[in-house]
Design an enzyme around this catalytic site. Structure first.
Site, PDB file in Angstrom:
ATOM      1  N   ARG A 149       0.850  -1.183   0.000  1.00  0.00           N
ATOM      2  CA  ARG A 149       0.000   0.000   0.000  1.00  0.00           C
ATOM      3  C   ARG A 149       0.892   1.240   0.000  1.00  0.00           C
ATOM      4  O   ARG A 149       2.020   1.206   0.496  1.00  0.00           O
ATOM      5  CB  ARG A 149      -0.904   0.034   1.236  1.00  0.00           C
ATOM      6  CG  ARG A 149      -1.824  -1.156   1.389  1.00  0.00           C
ATOM      7  CD  ARG A 149      -2.623  -1.042   2.695  1.00  0.00           C
ATOM      8  NE  ARG A 149      -3.551  -2.137   2.881  1.00  0.00           N
ATOM      9  CZ  ARG A 149      -3.296  -3.247   3.557  1.00  0.00           C
ATOM     10  NH1 ARG A 149      -2.094  -3.405   4.117  1.00  0.00           N
ATOM     11  NH2 ARG A 149      -4.201  -4.202   3.695  1.00  0.00           N
ATOM     12  N   LYS A 175      -2.389  -2.342   7.957  1.00  0.00           N
ATOM     13  CA  LYS A 175      -3.615  -1.957   8.648  1.00  0.00           C
ATOM     14  C   LYS A 175      -3.710  -2.684   9.982  1.00  0.00           C
ATOM     15  O   LYS A 175      -3.254  -3.815  10.127  1.00  0.00           O
ATOM     16  CB  LYS A 175      -4.832  -2.291   7.779  1.00  0.00           C
ATOM     17  CG  LYS A 175      -5.007  -1.358   6.589  1.00  0.00           C
ATOM     18  CD  LYS A 175      -6.304  -1.653   5.868  1.00  0.00           C
ATOM     19  CE  LYS A 175      -6.548  -0.661   4.737  1.00  0.00           C
ATOM     20  NZ  LYS A 175      -7.806  -0.946   4.020  1.00  0.00           N
ATOM     21  N   HIS A 241      -3.047   2.659  -5.802  1.00  0.00           N
ATOM     22  CA  HIS A 241      -3.688   1.391  -5.459  1.00  0.00           C
ATOM     23  C   HIS A 241      -3.812   0.475  -6.668  1.00  0.00           C
ATOM     24  O   HIS A 241      -3.913  -0.750  -6.518  1.00  0.00           O
ATOM     25  CB  HIS A 241      -5.053   1.643  -4.829  1.00  0.00           C
ATOM     26  CG  HIS A 241      -5.290   0.810  -3.601  1.00  0.00           C
ATOM     27  ND1 HIS A 241      -4.462   0.844  -2.492  1.00  0.00           N
ATOM     28  CD2 HIS A 241      -6.235  -0.118  -3.315  1.00  0.00           C
ATOM     29  CE1 HIS A 241      -4.910  -0.002  -1.572  1.00  0.00           C
ATOM     30  NE2 HIS A 241      -5.972  -0.604  -2.055  1.00  0.00           N
ATOM     31  N   ARG A 244      -0.953  -1.882  -6.592  1.00  0.00           N
ATOM     32  CA  ARG A 244      -1.169  -2.980  -5.625  1.00  0.00           C
ATOM     33  C   ARG A 244      -2.112  -4.027  -6.215  1.00  0.00           C
ATOM     34  O   ARG A 244      -1.862  -5.234  -6.100  1.00  0.00           O
ATOM     35  CB  ARG A 244      -1.739  -2.397  -4.327  1.00  0.00           C
ATOM     36  CG  ARG A 244      -2.120  -3.440  -3.273  1.00  0.00           C
ATOM     37  CD  ARG A 244      -2.471  -2.700  -1.987  1.00  0.00           C
ATOM     38  NE  ARG A 244      -3.244  -3.495  -1.054  1.00  0.00           N
ATOM     39  CZ  ARG A 244      -2.712  -4.336  -0.164  1.00  0.00           C
ATOM     40  NH1 ARG A 244      -1.414  -4.527  -0.125  1.00  0.00           N
ATOM     41  NH2 ARG A 244      -3.482  -5.000   0.686  1.00  0.00           N
ATOM     42  N   HIS A 267      -3.879  -9.115   4.083  1.00  0.00           N
ATOM     43  CA  HIS A 267      -5.326  -9.220   4.264  1.00  0.00           C
ATOM     44  C   HIS A 267      -5.636 -10.122   5.449  1.00  0.00           C
ATOM     45  O   HIS A 267      -5.140 -11.254   5.526  1.00  0.00           O
ATOM     46  CB  HIS A 267      -5.981  -9.807   3.012  1.00  0.00           C
ATOM     47  CG  HIS A 267      -6.019  -8.870   1.857  1.00  0.00           C
ATOM     48  ND1 HIS A 267      -6.236  -9.278   0.551  1.00  0.00           N
ATOM     49  CD2 HIS A 267      -5.861  -7.519   1.792  1.00  0.00           C
ATOM     50  CE1 HIS A 267      -6.210  -8.233  -0.254  1.00  0.00           C
ATOM     51  NE2 HIS A 267      -5.992  -7.155   0.472  1.00  0.00           N
ATOM     52  N   TYR A 276      -9.723 -10.962  -6.262  1.00  0.00           N
ATOM     53  CA  TYR A 276      -8.744 -11.023  -7.351  1.00  0.00           C
ATOM     54  C   TYR A 276      -8.846 -12.309  -8.164  1.00  0.00           C
ATOM     55  O   TYR A 276      -8.248 -12.410  -9.227  1.00  0.00           O
ATOM     56  CB  TYR A 276      -7.324 -10.892  -6.784  1.00  0.00           C
ATOM     57  CG  TYR A 276      -7.063  -9.542  -6.160  1.00  0.00           C
ATOM     58  CD1 TYR A 276      -6.920  -8.406  -6.947  1.00  0.00           C
ATOM     59  CD2 TYR A 276      -6.977  -9.402  -4.773  1.00  0.00           C
ATOM     60  CE1 TYR A 276      -6.695  -7.167  -6.376  1.00  0.00           C
ATOM     61  CE2 TYR A 276      -6.748  -8.156  -4.196  1.00  0.00           C
ATOM     62  CZ  TYR A 276      -6.614  -7.053  -5.002  1.00  0.00           C
ATOM     63  OH  TYR A 276      -6.404  -5.819  -4.437  1.00  0.00           O
TER      64      TYR A 276
END
Length: 293
Positions: A149, A175, A241, A244, A267, A276
């Site tokens: 990111r 995150k 993004h 990514r 994730h 994806y």
């Protein structure tokens, strides 16, 4: 002052703006409420006073946008969300005594996020070499080769790197304040080493991988501008993004399993990564063409 729909709407907009909502979002809310008001007037011939609106009106408005106007589900859901926020706010302020039941959102089939194809990736890298700096190439490689990111990239310190001739990792803070180590493949390692050789001379007292002119690091906004500018040379409208997404799509299409991709991307939920695996329109068209009699 007598309460009218116009006065209440103005109070709502002022209230959410003073509460920190961005001006562009406030303006979007206003437009979405006005869309409903126009429909209500055209349908009933009356002004849409909040205390007169019913749950049936909301369902009929949703159906009108879907069946008559033919709007996309995302647009319909956004307009209905704006109305729900407005009505919930009005209920909380005491303008209406009863909270309405809102119709369920319209579900739509999710499509994979926008990613660059191989030709576009090569065009971007070519223009980065022509017009970018060693720093810019390293930025692009970390996002497009490693799937980082933009916030993770700008937060990398020299101590987070472990780059050798045949190995490379970078520790990033993702995150949820979770650190993870991401492998760095050969071309990305090469780009980073070339940038390190240059930055050591220019920023000897700064421990950020991507320093600014003072003692700090560059910002996500700086990176966005770099990507956008180089993208223009390549004829691409780019946001960080997208790079990514490109990394994730490349991994899936070359056979990486979803658990591995999720770990690399940071994730917490495999459902986030599963997007994806969905085919894009070009892939679906090829499948149909092959199966067509």
């Amino acid at each position: 002052m007598k309460n009218t729909s116009g006065n209440i709407l103005s109070d709502f907009l002022e209230d959410i703006y003073s509460g920190g909502t961005a001006r562009s979002t406030v303006e979007a809310y206003q437009k979405d409420v006005v869309y409903f008001s126009k429909w209500y007037i055209d349908t009933t011939g009356k002004e849409p006073h909040l205390w007169d609106i019913t749950s049936i009106d909301l369902r009929e408005y949703q159906e009108y946008m879907l069946s008559v106007q033919g709007l996309m589900p995302a647009t319909i859901n956004r307009r209905m969300a704006a109305m729900e926020k407005y009505i919930r706010w009005a209920h909380g302020k005491g303008y209406i005594s009863r909270l309405l039941a809102f119709p369920k959102i319209i579900k739509e089939q999710k499509t994979p996020p926008k990613a660059l194809g191989r030709v576009e990736q090569n065009r971007l890298l070519r223009e980065a070499e022509r017009h970018g700096k060693a720093r810019d190439i390293a930025l692009i490689r970390l996002m497009m080769s490693c799937g980082l990111r933009v916030g993770e990239v700008v937060s990398i310190r020299l101590s987070d790197l472990d780059i050798g001739e045949r190995h490379g990792t970078v520790a990033v803070l993702g995150k949820g304040k979770k650190y993870r180590k991401v492998p760095v493949p050969p071309e990305a390692r090469k780009a980073i080493k070339e940038w390190l050789a240059e930055r050591t001379q220019r920023y000897p007292d700064n421990d950020w991988l991507f320093p600014n002119r003072n003692v700090g690091n560059i910002t996500a906004r700086n990176v966005e501008q770099v990507i956008k500018n180089i993208g223009k040379f390549a004829g691409l409208d780019l946001h960080p993004h997208v790079l990514r997404h490109t990394a994730a799509t490349n991994m899936i299409r070359t056979g990486a399993d979803i658990v591995t991709v999720a770990q690399i991307l940071g994730h917490a939920n495999l459902n986030t990564t599963a997007i994806y695996t969905k085919p894009d329109s070009k892939t679906m068209l090829k499948a149909l063409e092959k199966g067509e009699v």
